[in-house]
Every structure is written in C-alpha cells, then in structure tokens.
Design an enzyme around this catalytic site. Structure first.
Site, short mmCIF file in Angstrom:
data_model
loop_
_atom_site.label_atom_id
_atom_site.label_comp_id
_atom_site.label_asym_id
_atom_site.label_seq_id
_atom_site.Cartn_x
_atom_site.Cartn_y
_atom_site.Cartn_z
N HIS A 247 -3.82 5.98 3.51
CA HIS A 247 -4.54 4.81 3.00
C HIS A 247 -3.99 3.51 3.57
O HIS A 247 -4.75 2.64 4.03
CB HIS A 247 -4.43 4.82 1.47
CG HIS A 247 -5.25 3.81 0.77
ND1 HIS A 247 -4.75 2.57 0.42
CD2 HIS A 247 -6.53 3.84 0.32
CE1 HIS A 247 -5.69 1.89 -0.23
NE2 HIS A 247 -6.78 2.63 -0.30
N SER B 91 -11.06 -0.63 -1.38
CA SER B 91 -9.86 -0.67 -0.55
C SER B 91 -10.17 -0.99 0.89
O SER B 91 -9.35 -1.56 1.60
CB SER B 91 -9.14 0.69 -0.59
OG SER B 91 -8.27 0.78 -1.67
N ASP C 109 0.83 -1.20 0.00
CA ASP C 109 0.00 0.00 0.00
C ASP C 109 0.87 1.26 0.00
O ASP C 109 1.97 1.25 -0.54
CB ASP C 109 -0.91 -0.05 1.24
CG ASP C 109 -2.27 0.57 1.00
OD1 ASP C 109 -2.32 1.78 0.73
OD2 ASP C 109 -3.29 -0.14 1.09
#
EC number: 3.4.21.-
Length: 399
Positions: A191, A346, A160
């Site tokens: 994120h 996600s 990520d």
C-alpha cells in the site's frame, strides 16, 4: 448566612472538578479500541520541563500500582512533541489512569484505537488514467500535461505501510524515515509503495521530481494504532524542522479510523507548521465527519472518483471533504518492482499530496494550499454525496 467552612469545601471540590482532564469518547460504532492503551494530551502552555516532570511522575505512579496490584500493564510507551503540542501514549491500569486525569496539566485523554489503510487491492496491470484526468478539464485524455519542475526541492512524507525505497520508479529520490509499527523496515503490504508512486513516482506520479520519505505506521496487515500514527506525524514535523524544509514539504495519510481528537490535533499542528497534509476520506460510503484524520478541518480531505467522473461507490462523503481525486483502478508501483492496480480513497489522497508538492515547487504556501486547489478544481463530479463538493483535482495546465 453562608457557613464559610462549607463554602470553602464546596469551592475546593469545584476547583478539583474543574481541573480534571476530559476523557474523550472517540470513534464510531465500528471502531476497534485497544484495551488499556491511552493517548494523553497536555494543555497548551505546559513547558517542556513540566511535561518531563509529569511523565516521570506517571512512570513512578504506574510502577507503584503495578507492584501493588500485579497488573501486566507496560506503562509509558512513547512521547510526542509536535510544535509544542505535547503528549504521550501508554498502557496503564485504571488507578494510574485516574491519577493522570486528575493532573491539572492534562487537557484530555482518549483510548487508543486501531487505524487501517483506506485502499482496496484489485487486478494487476490495468491502465492508469488519473494523471491525464487531473491535467485536463475534460475527461478522456491519457496525456499528463505538467510543469517540468514537478515538485523539485519539495519533500513528501508517506505515512503508511512503508515504502520500497529502492523501486525503480523512485530513481534514488526515496529514503527511509522511521518505523512506529514494527521492527521490519520494509513494505510487506504494498500500500505504501503504491501511494508513494502515485504522489511522486517517475512513471506513475504527480510530483515526479519530489523527494520521498518512508514513515511506516502500519504493519503488513495494513493496520496500526492512533498512537503510532501520531508518533509518525511527530517524526515528520521534527525531521522537516531539523532539515529546514518546513514550507517545502507535504504529507500523505492514506489511512483512517474512528474519530480521534488527538489524531486531528496532531495533523492540524503539522499543517500549521508548514507541511501540506492530504488525507483519505475513507472507504465506508459514510459521512467522513466520523473518521480521523479525515475530519480535521485544517487538512485537505480527499474523496475518490471514477474514470467517468462519478463518486466511487465506496468513497466517504460529507461537508469535511475538500476535493475529489482519481481513486478507482489506479496503477502504480508495487514492492520488488513492477506495478499493480488498487482502488480506494487511499489512491485519491496521494494525487492531492503530489499536487500539493507540485504547487509548492511553483511557489505556493502549504498553509493555504488546499483552498488554492479547490479554486483550481473542476466542478465535474456527478452525485458527489450529501453536502459534498463536486470539485475534481486539476493542476491548472490550461488543457
């Protein structure tokens, strides 16, 4: 009567054509290709010695062509070796590319492309609901019911934007792995910290006792390259192999781009090696077959659901989707402390990665785990999309 000289010329030409590697046209109409950057994949059975000899030859060819034509190409950038699936990424001029394609040891070449996160940031501080949903057959519960082993002894690789490994939600269970995106070993986007908190956070996570490894493949803007992702996957497999945890590991990829055979091949090798791989289906409300790594048949591809058990409006769909998981308005950790809310496939994928680690901790085999999760899942999703499963992630708690 056939002229033997003519026949021999024909056969030589046929053999040369047959030996030429395939240049794969990848992606979809919105894919962002990276100019003059290529991923080269060797044929199965090419030995490490032959691979090294090929790499050395390509470096020499590129150096000669660069000097001759004055190009600004950089040449060889990184090599891959994922359980004997060998290849490399480089920045090459057209003449060097032609030499590569004509090497009989090369299977295929594809152009590198931009890959992005599959998450959408929303407001901070909203209540989370995903944990309760995946531990109950019926919607509405806020209680998370789970076995207290909670992934103990299992490692999850977060591929990520990086992870704030010092966040209080990880309680010392997180470590830095590698960085193929830039030189900044931190999560400047948020994120990656959010997804890691979802799969293994103490407060917000599914597998609350699992170990966490930060594998940074995306930069602060949430984008990276297919070659960088493959390099990250390469690290995960080699690290798991060196630590003796193949069969006790999972990987989360909350990212995606246009179709890429190389990306799909890399995650397939990781899955077959004994790492459970969960990937996001994508956020374009389109058929996930056109995206990678979502389209890889071997991995567990995850679409996003809402608190009302509907398909999230943004979620990709299609026959490659294996399962739905909560992905709208998910609260989890943010870098520097505290929490934030994000939406996207996600956010759905780490629910499945965490559940994979949870099940591995209870004795499940990573290689067949996606099928097991589909068997356990609740047929709850309304309007899941054309040719798409309606099954929602469930942990088998009995609730």
């Amino acid at each position: 009567m056939v002229c033997l000289k003519t026949l021999s010329v024909f056969l030589a030409a046929f053999a040369a054509a047959d030996a030429r590697a395939v240049f794969k046209t990848q992606g979809h109409k919105n894919s962002e290709m990276i100019p003059d950057n290529y991923i080269v994949v060797m044929k199965d059975g090419v030995s490490q010695d032959d691979f090294k000899a090929h790499v050395s030859s390509v470096a020499s060819i590129h150096s000669t062509n660069k000097a001759k034509r004055g190009t600004n190409t950089e040449g060889m950038k990184r090599e891959f070796d994922i359980m004997n699936w060998r290849g490399y990424h480089g920045h090459f001029d057209r003449d060097t590319l032609e030499e590569i394609l004509n090497d009989s040891k090369v299977d295929y070449v594809e152009q590198d492309q931009v890959v992005r996160i599959s998450g959408l940031v929303t407001q901070r501080g909203a209540p989370s609901w995903g944990l309760g949903r995946v531990s109950h057959r019926q919607a509405g519960s806020r209680d998370y019911v789970f076995d207290d082993s909670a992934g103990r002894g299992v490692t999850i690789y977060g591929v990520d934007t990086g992870i704030d490994i010092n966040h209080q939600d990880f309680r010392g269970r997180a470590r830095w792995g590698t960085n193929t995106a830039d030189r900044d070993n931190a999560d400047r986007h948020g994120h990656g910290t959010h997804t890691a908190s979802t799969f293994a956070g103490t407060a917000y996570g599914i597998a609350k006792n699992a170990n966490i490894v930060a594998v940074k493949v995306l930069g602060s803007d949430g984008s990276g390259s297919t070659s960088g992702i493959i390099a990250g996957i390469n690290y995960c497999v080699q690290d798991a192999q060196q630590r003796g945890i193949l069969g006790k590991a999972a990987m989360n990829l909350s990212l995606g781009g246009g179709f890429s055979q190389a990306n799909n091949d890399a995650v397939t090798r990781a899955q077959n090696a004994g790492i459970f791989v969960a990937v996001a289906a994508g956020n374009d409300n389109r058929d996930a077959r056109n995206y990678s790594p979502a389209s890889a048949p071997a991995v567990c591809t995850v679409a996003s659901s809402t608190i009302n058990d509907s398909k999230s409006s943004f979620s990709n769909w299609g026959p490659v989707v294996d399962i739905y998981a909560p992905g709208s308005d998910i609260i989890a950790a943010r870098p520097g402390g505290g929490s934030t809310t994000m939406s996207g496939t996600s956010m759905a994928s780490p629910h499945v990665a965490g559940m994979g680690a949870y099940m591995i901790g209870l004795g499940a085999d990573p290689r067949s785990l996606c099928d097991r999760l589909k068997q356990l899942a609740t047929p709850a999703i309304r309007n899941p999309g054309s040719s798409t499963t309606n099954r929602l992630l469930y942990n088998g708690s009995g609730q």
